[in-house]
Write a protein that holds these residues in place. Sequence first.
Motif, PDB file in Angstrom:
ATOM      1  N   LEU A  41       9.847  -3.187  -9.449  1.00  0.00           N
ATOM      2  CA  LEU A  41       8.685  -2.579 -10.083  1.00  0.00           C
ATOM      3  C   LEU A  41       8.308  -1.320  -9.302  1.00  0.00           C
ATOM      4  O   LEU A  41       8.037  -1.385  -8.103  1.00  0.00           O
ATOM      5  N   LEU A  42       8.306  -0.184  -9.973  1.00  0.00           N
ATOM      6  CA  LEU A  42       7.905   1.075  -9.355  1.00  0.00           C
ATOM      7  C   LEU A  42       6.439   1.322  -9.667  1.00  0.00           C
ATOM      8  O   LEU A  42       6.056   1.427 -10.839  1.00  0.00           O
ATOM      9  N   VAL A  43       5.631   1.405  -8.629  1.00  0.00           N
ATOM     10  CA  VAL A  43       4.200   1.642  -8.782  1.00  0.00           C
ATOM     11  C   VAL A  43       3.913   3.091  -8.396  1.00  0.00           C
ATOM     12  O   VAL A  43       4.217   3.521  -7.285  1.00  0.00           O
ATOM     13  N   ASP A  44       3.347   3.843  -9.321  1.00  0.00           N
ATOM     14  CA  ASP A  44       2.903   5.228  -9.104  1.00  0.00           C
ATOM     15  C   ASP A  44       4.035   6.182  -8.686  1.00  0.00           C
ATOM     16  O   ASP A  44       4.196   6.516  -7.503  1.00  0.00           O
ATOM     17  N   PRO A  45       4.796   6.667  -9.667  1.00  0.00           N
ATOM     18  CA  PRO A  45       5.846   7.645  -9.358  1.00  0.00           C
ATOM     19  C   PRO A  45       5.279   9.060  -9.228  1.00  0.00           C
ATOM     20  O   PRO A  45       5.366   9.876 -10.137  1.00  0.00           O
ATOM     21  N   GLY A  46       4.655   9.351  -8.095  1.00  0.00           N
ATOM     22  CA  GLY A  46       4.050  10.658  -7.859  1.00  0.00           C
ATOM     23  C   GLY A  46       5.085  11.714  -7.510  1.00  0.00           C
ATOM     24  O   GLY A  46       6.292  11.466  -7.465  1.00  0.00           O
ATOM     25  N   TYR A  47       4.586  12.946  -7.247  1.00  0.00           N
ATOM     26  CA  TYR A  47       5.473  14.060  -6.908  1.00  0.00           C
ATOM     27  C   TYR A  47       6.498  13.672  -5.847  1.00  0.00           C
ATOM     28  O   TYR A  47       6.158  13.111  -4.814  1.00  0.00           O
ATOM     29  N   ALA A  48       7.773  14.019  -6.092  1.00  0.00           N
ATOM     30  CA  ALA A  48       8.877  13.895  -5.129  1.00  0.00           C
ATOM     31  C   ALA A  48       9.273  12.459  -4.822  1.00  0.00           C
ATOM     32  O   ALA A  48      10.032  12.215  -3.881  1.00  0.00           O
ATOM     33  N   VAL A  49       8.812  11.510  -5.613  1.00  0.00           N
ATOM     34  CA  VAL A  49       9.135  10.102  -5.371  1.00  0.00           C
ATOM     35  C   VAL A  49      10.558   9.768  -5.807  1.00  0.00           C
ATOM     36  O   VAL A  49      11.259   8.996  -5.140  1.00  0.00           O
ATOM     37  N   VAL A  50      11.006  10.329  -6.926  1.00  0.00           N
ATOM     38  CA  VAL A  50      12.301   9.925  -7.465  1.00  0.00           C
ATOM     39  C   VAL A  50      13.457  10.188  -6.501  1.00  0.00           C
ATOM     40  O   VAL A  50      14.341   9.333  -6.354  1.00  0.00           O
ATOM     41  N   PRO A  51      13.541  11.338  -5.799  1.00  0.00           N
ATOM     42  CA  PRO A  51      14.642  11.488  -4.843  1.00  0.00           C
ATOM     43  C   PRO A  51      14.672  10.389  -3.782  1.00  0.00           C
ATOM     44  O   PRO A  51      15.758   9.939  -3.384  1.00  0.00           O
ATOM     45  N   ARG A  52      13.503   9.937  -3.338  1.00  0.00           N
ATOM     46  CA  ARG A  52      13.447   8.845  -2.352  1.00  0.00           C
ATOM     47  C   ARG A  52      13.869   7.530  -2.991  1.00  0.00           C
ATOM     48  O   ARG A  52      14.571   6.714  -2.385  1.00  0.00           O
ATOM     49  N   LEU A  53      13.439   7.322  -4.226  1.00  0.00           N
ATOM     50  CA  LEU A  53      13.825   6.106  -4.947  1.00  0.00           C
ATOM     51  C   LEU A  53      15.338   6.025  -5.100  1.00  0.00           C
ATOM     52  O   LEU A  53      15.945   4.962  -4.891  1.00  0.00           O
ATOM     53  N   LEU A  54      15.963   7.160  -5.463  1.00  0.00           N
ATOM     54  CA  LEU A  54      17.395   7.164  -5.738  1.00  0.00           C
ATOM     55  C   LEU A  54      18.236   6.995  -4.479  1.00  0.00           C
ATOM     56  O   LEU A  54      19.445   6.759  -4.568  1.00  0.00           O
ATOM     57  N   GLU A  55      17.629   7.103  -3.310  1.00  0.00           N
ATOM     58  CA  GLU A  55      18.339   6.770  -2.073  1.00  0.00           C
ATOM     59  C   GLU A  55      18.511   5.258  -1.930  1.00  0.00           C
ATOM     60  O   GLU A  55      19.343   4.788  -1.155  1.00  0.00           O
ATOM     61  N   LEU A  56      17.719   4.499  -2.699  1.00  0.00           N
ATOM     62  CA  LEU A  56      17.721   3.037  -2.586  1.00  0.00           C
ATOM     63  C   LEU A  56      18.345   2.349  -3.778  1.00  0.00           C
ATOM     64  O   LEU A  56      19.085   1.371  -3.623  1.00  0.00           O
ATOM     65  N   VAL A  57      18.028   2.817  -4.981  1.00  0.00           N
ATOM     66  CA  VAL A  57      18.507   2.184  -6.202  1.00  0.00           C
ATOM     67  C   VAL A  57      18.820   3.271  -7.231  1.00  0.00           C
ATOM     68  O   VAL A  57      18.339   4.395  -7.137  1.00  0.00           O
ATOM     69  N   GLU A  58      19.595   2.917  -8.229  1.00  0.00           N
ATOM     70  CA  GLU A  58      19.830   3.809  -9.348  1.00  0.00           C
ATOM     71  C   GLU A  58      18.631   3.783 -10.285  1.00  0.00           C
ATOM     72  O   GLU A  58      17.890   2.784 -10.351  1.00  0.00           O
TER      73      GLU A  58
END
Length: 246
Positions: free
Chosen positions: A31-48
């Motif tokens: 569950l992704l809570v609050d995808p604020g600015y610049a979050v997705v690059p950090r997320l993609l380091e962990l999961v697709e």
Amino acid sequence: MRLTVLGGCGAWPDAGQACSGYLVEHEGFRLLVDPGYAVVPRLLELVEAAQVDAVLVSHGHPDHCADLNPLLRARIYAQEPPPPLPLYALPGSVEHVLALDAGPRMARSFTSKDFEAGDSFDIGPFQVDSWLLPHWVPNAGLRLTAGGRTLAYTGDTGPSESLVELARGADAFLAEATYPDRVPNDSASYLSSAAQAAAYATRADAGRLLLTHLWPGVEPCQALAAARGGYAGEVRVATGGLMLEL
């Protein structure tokens, strides 16, 4: 339940950091809570992007939801696009982000799951309870419970007695702390300090306090010092990369 902090900056991402973004996992559900600015690059380091099972947004300010756009784009343009992403948000709160990409592909990439602050509902293995908290726009404080553990999250908020109920007995209280000890008068009804977060954590008997949404330029040591003066438990700053098993 596992919490991974993807970012914790308030307003805009400081150099090398991201705004509010939290990956909460339990029994394989992401569950992704609050995808604020610049979050997705950090997320993609962990999961697709396709491995995110649902998104939950506390409120519509872009430092809490702007990266919903690149997340959906990453899913749309995948070699094998995943099913529509369940998107839980207050009514109308993310329309401005979704409007960045009009068209049928974007419309098919998510399923709206609107809720009102005050509602209780389930997302995968998580029971979600919510409270309406004071901010410039409607903001939902969120309490996630799974496997006998509880994470309480304020979103952005001014002072409110509801914060005690939100955080009561939580294993972790993820609390907005834009300022260390004093909130400017023009924001005092809509934002919080680390000192205020500590006071609520103490009243709620929360298990640990995580300070988030620090204003860029505020040193973490300032926030920690202000919070430790009013809370005897463990206090940490929610910086990108912090991972906690609740």
